[in-house]
Scaffold this motif. Structure first.
Motif, mmCIF file in Angstrom:
data_model
loop_
_atom_site.group_PDB
_atom_site.id
_atom_site.type_symbol
_atom_site.label_atom_id
_atom_site.label_comp_id
_atom_site.label_asym_id
_atom_site.label_seq_id
_atom_site.Cartn_x
_atom_site.Cartn_y
_atom_site.Cartn_z
ATOM 1 N N LEU A 73 2.824 -5.233 -9.104
ATOM 2 C CA LEU A 73 3.213 -4.761 -7.773
ATOM 3 C C LEU A 73 4.564 -4.036 -7.801
ATOM 4 N N TRP A 74 5.429 -4.363 -8.763
ATOM 5 C CA TRP A 74 6.781 -3.800 -8.792
ATOM 6 C C TRP A 74 6.786 -2.277 -8.808
ATOM 7 N N SER A 80 12.385 3.271 -5.783
ATOM 8 C CA SER A 80 11.934 4.636 -6.037
ATOM 9 C C SER A 80 10.410 4.758 -6.095
ATOM 10 N N GLY A 81 9.705 3.656 -5.827
ATOM 11 C CA GLY A 81 8.250 3.649 -5.907
ATOM 12 C C GLY A 81 7.586 4.249 -4.680
ATOM 13 N N PRO A 82 6.251 4.367 -4.719
ATOM 14 C CA PRO A 82 5.526 4.989 -3.614
ATOM 15 C C PRO A 82 5.464 4.142 -2.341
ATOM 16 N N ALA A 83 5.697 2.846 -2.446
ATOM 17 C CA ALA A 83 5.608 1.974 -1.266
ATOM 18 C C ALA A 83 6.745 0.960 -1.275
ATOM 19 N N PRO A 84 8.005 1.445 -1.153
ATOM 20 C CA PRO A 84 9.148 0.532 -1.216
ATOM 21 C C PRO A 84 9.064 -0.537 -0.137
ATOM 22 N N ALA A 85 9.494 -1.714 -0.495
ATOM 23 C CA ALA A 85 9.570 -2.873 0.401
ATOM 24 C C ALA A 85 8.215 -3.503 0.704
ATOM 25 N N THR A 86 7.170 -3.145 -0.055
ATOM 26 C CA THR A 86 5.869 -3.790 0.126
ATOM 27 C C THR A 86 5.979 -5.301 -0.051
ATOM 28 N N GLU A 87 6.944 -5.752 -0.840
ATOM 29 C CA GLU A 87 7.092 -7.195 -1.079
ATOM 30 C C GLU A 87 7.424 -7.964 0.192
ATOM 31 N N TYR A 88 7.843 -7.260 1.233
ATOM 32 C CA TYR A 88 8.164 -7.940 2.492
ATOM 33 C C TYR A 88 6.945 -8.093 3.398
ATOM 34 N N THR A 89 5.793 -7.588 2.972
ATOM 35 C CA THR A 89 4.575 -7.703 3.771
ATOM 36 C C THR A 89 3.847 -9.006 3.455
ATOM 37 N N ASN A 90 2.823 -9.314 4.205
ATOM 38 C CA ASN A 90 1.944 -10.453 3.931
ATOM 39 C C ASN A 90 2.690 -11.773 3.845
ATOM 40 N N GLY A 91 3.764 -11.905 4.578
ATOM 41 C CA GLY A 91 4.526 -13.147 4.555
ATOM 42 C C GLY A 91 5.444 -13.300 3.358
ATOM 43 N N GLY A 92 5.574 -12.257 2.565
ATOM 44 C CA GLY A 92 6.461 -12.284 1.405
ATOM 45 C C GLY A 92 5.686 -12.332 0.109
ATOM 46 N N LEU A 93 5.904 -11.350 -0.732
ATOM 47 C CA LEU A 93 5.240 -11.246 -2.022
ATOM 48 C C LEU A 93 6.288 -11.304 -3.131
ATOM 49 N N ILE A 94 5.848 -11.632 -4.326
ATOM 50 C CA ILE A 94 6.763 -11.708 -5.470
ATOM 51 C C ILE A 94 6.293 -10.701 -6.519
ATOM 52 N N PRO A 95 7.025 -9.584 -6.694
ATOM 53 C CA PRO A 95 6.571 -8.524 -7.591
ATOM 54 C C PRO A 95 7.073 -8.645 -9.029
ATOM 55 N N TYR A 96 7.140 -9.853 -9.554
ATOM 56 C CA TYR A 96 7.471 -10.002 -10.968
ATOM 57 C C TYR A 96 6.604 -11.077 -11.593
ATOM 58 N N ALA A 97 6.666 -11.212 -12.909
ATOM 59 C CA ALA A 97 5.702 -11.986 -13.686
ATOM 60 C C ALA A 97 5.628 -13.452 -13.281
ATOM 61 N N GLY A 98 4.425 -13.999 -13.422
ATOM 62 C CA GLY A 98 4.179 -15.407 -13.156
ATOM 63 C C GLY A 98 2.931 -15.660 -12.337
#
Length: 135
Positions: A73-74, A80-98
């Motif tokens: 997702l990162w 600089s990505g095509p959809a900045p701040a997507t991690e703030y959607t859906n109640g909060g997402l985590i865009p790194y490994a795990g």
């Protein structure tokens, strides 16, 4: 008919992840969720960071919602990505490994594992070990 993750399967994933986390000596929070992102099995290892409980669950949810490892997702949500701040959607997402999704033999998404407590690369190794037995 597609498969689902049984409680026995989910607990086995948690135990494989836990065994690998013990090998690398990093206490982890480990969550296994179904295809809807609902918790099936969870473990917080002794001394695992409490703040990582919600992060483990969010990584699993991120994997379910985007049907990809959470770190993928990162590229979309970075500044600089095509959809900045997507991690703030859906109640909060985590865009790194795990977070790693799990599909059945027909390719149908049936669940995910989410791990948090170490560095992201360690979390990703432990999550993959939960699915396969090795990081």
């Amino acid at each position: 008919m597609s498969m689902h993750i049984s409680l026995d399967d989910a607990q086995a994933m948690v135990e494989r992840a836990r065994a690998y986390a013990e090998e690398i000596a990093v206490p982890m929070n480990i969550a296994v969720v179904d295809g809807g992102g609902h918790l099936i099995a969870f473990a917080r290892m002794d001394r695992a960071i409490r703040g990582s409980i919600d992060i483990a669950l969010a990584k699993a949810k991120t994997s379910i919602l985007f049907n990809n490892p959470s770190e993928n997702l990162w590229e979309f949500c970075k500044p600089s990505g095509p959809a900045p701040a997507t991690e703030y959607t859906n109640g909060g997402l985590i865009p790194y490994a795990g977070g790693v999704p799990l599909s059945d033999a027909d390719g149908v998404l049936i669940g995910a594992i989410g791990v948090s407590g170490g560095l992201p690369v360690q979390d990703g190794e432990v999550a993959r070990a939960g699915l396969s037995g090795r990081g």
